[in-house]
Enzyme design. Sequence first.
Site, PDB file in Angstrom:
ATOM      1  N   SER A 249       0.839  -1.194   0.000  1.00  0.00           N
ATOM      2  CA  SER A 249       0.000   0.000   0.000  1.00  0.00           C
ATOM      3  C   SER A 249       0.874   1.243   0.000  1.00  0.00           C
ATOM      4  CB  SER A 249      -0.866   0.030   1.261  1.00  0.00           C
ATOM      5  OG  SER A 249      -1.723  -1.087   1.304  1.00  0.00           O
ATOM      6  N   SER A 250       0.539   2.204  -0.869  1.00  0.00           N
ATOM      7  CA  SER A 250       1.192   3.507  -0.871  1.00  0.00           C
ATOM      8  C   SER A 250       2.698   3.361  -1.143  1.00  0.00           C
ATOM      9  CB  SER A 250       0.874   4.208   0.454  1.00  0.00           C
ATOM     10  OG  SER A 250       1.242   5.545   0.416  1.00  0.00           O
ATOM     11  N   SER A 251       3.573   3.698  -0.195  1.00  0.00           N
ATOM     12  CA  SER A 251       5.002   3.473  -0.428  1.00  0.00           C
ATOM     13  C   SER A 251       5.264   1.984  -0.700  1.00  0.00           C
ATOM     14  CB  SER A 251       5.808   3.938   0.785  1.00  0.00           C
ATOM     15  OG  SER A 251       7.179   3.797   0.554  1.00  0.00           O
TER      16      SER A 251
ATOM     17  N   HIS B  84      -6.594   8.386  -0.722  1.00  0.00           N
ATOM     18  CA  HIS B  84      -5.363   7.639  -0.481  1.00  0.00           C
ATOM     19  C   HIS B  84      -5.475   6.937   0.865  1.00  0.00           C
ATOM     20  CE1 HIS B  84      -1.213   6.788  -1.382  1.00  0.00           C
ATOM     21  NE2 HIS B  84      -0.906   7.022  -0.139  1.00  0.00           N
TER      22      HIS B  84
END
Length: 306
Positions: free
Chosen positions: A143-145, A291
């Site tokens: 997720s995300s990074s 996000h």
Amino acid sequence: MHFTYIVAPIFALLGAVSGNSLAGRAAQLTQVSNFGDNPSGTAMYIYVPTKLAANPPIIVAIHYCSGTAQAYYQGSPYAKLADQKGFIVIYPSSPHSGTCWDVSSQKSLKHNGGGDSNAIANMVTYTLKKYNADPKRVFVTGSSSGAMMTNVMSATYPELFAAATAYSGVPAGCFVSSSGAVDAWNSTCAQGNVDQSAAYWTSVVKNMHPGYSGARPRFQIYHGSVDTTLRPNNYRESVKEWTGVFGFDANKPQSVKNNFPSNGYTTNIWGVDSANPLGKVQGIFAQNVGHSVPMNGAQDMAWFGL
Ligand SMILES: *[C@@H]1O[C@H](CO)[C@@H](O)[C@H](O)[C@H]1NC(C)=O
């Protein structure tokens, strides 16, 4: 510039509402110290369920900025699913301050470059051997990074992974640092101001493992339409990257499913054939989702064939 403080509470909440209770789980998250070369100092944690499958599959589950292996173990559905299905989960933990992943330096953006991606690849190799795991069923998600790192792992170590799922990341190579900095933020990419051709992205991916001509992981991209941390243009760039790698036209998905897998989500599919009934690339754009897009354990199991 980091967005970690916004993201962390959302994930904490997800863990709380999605029934990932650790109570009653027989096995435990365990740190592994000697998994191989590790110049970046990335930590390895592993979850091996009590009822391990013979020749088990492996999922590498990569946390977001401000997260840790422990937090993603608790806040994602994979350990619970491992109890049901007998696969192993590897949770890498970032060595960097703020715990984003290095997706900006050449160390991490190159096959065997000695960065975080190299460390994670070594965790996979260690686990395959130690548990007689199935090299044809190794998967990566985050997720995300962690989604950025999922893109980078798929580009730098395509030989290791059968499929990947990236929840709200950016294309491999989009966060590259012009000065070669490790773990650098890239506002141009985050803000959606990178607009490149499929041919550009394809060469970026191929240059991360020069000379490699074998199979590459099927790639699934989730992104929210109102993501202000990693702007939705990153969805379009990621679609260009992975459709380009496989030689599909980003503008011509083979099929489109509206309101799938959830209401307001649109799933675009490229490369369906008898060997790949779900396609080789899926782009899932989530209307009115910010996000990050919440993980969907059931859909991940379907995409990974578990
Ligand atoms: C951000 O990434 C782009 C490529 O996506 C690159 O051209 C640019 O130099 C990077 N910015 C910095 C400050 O490194």
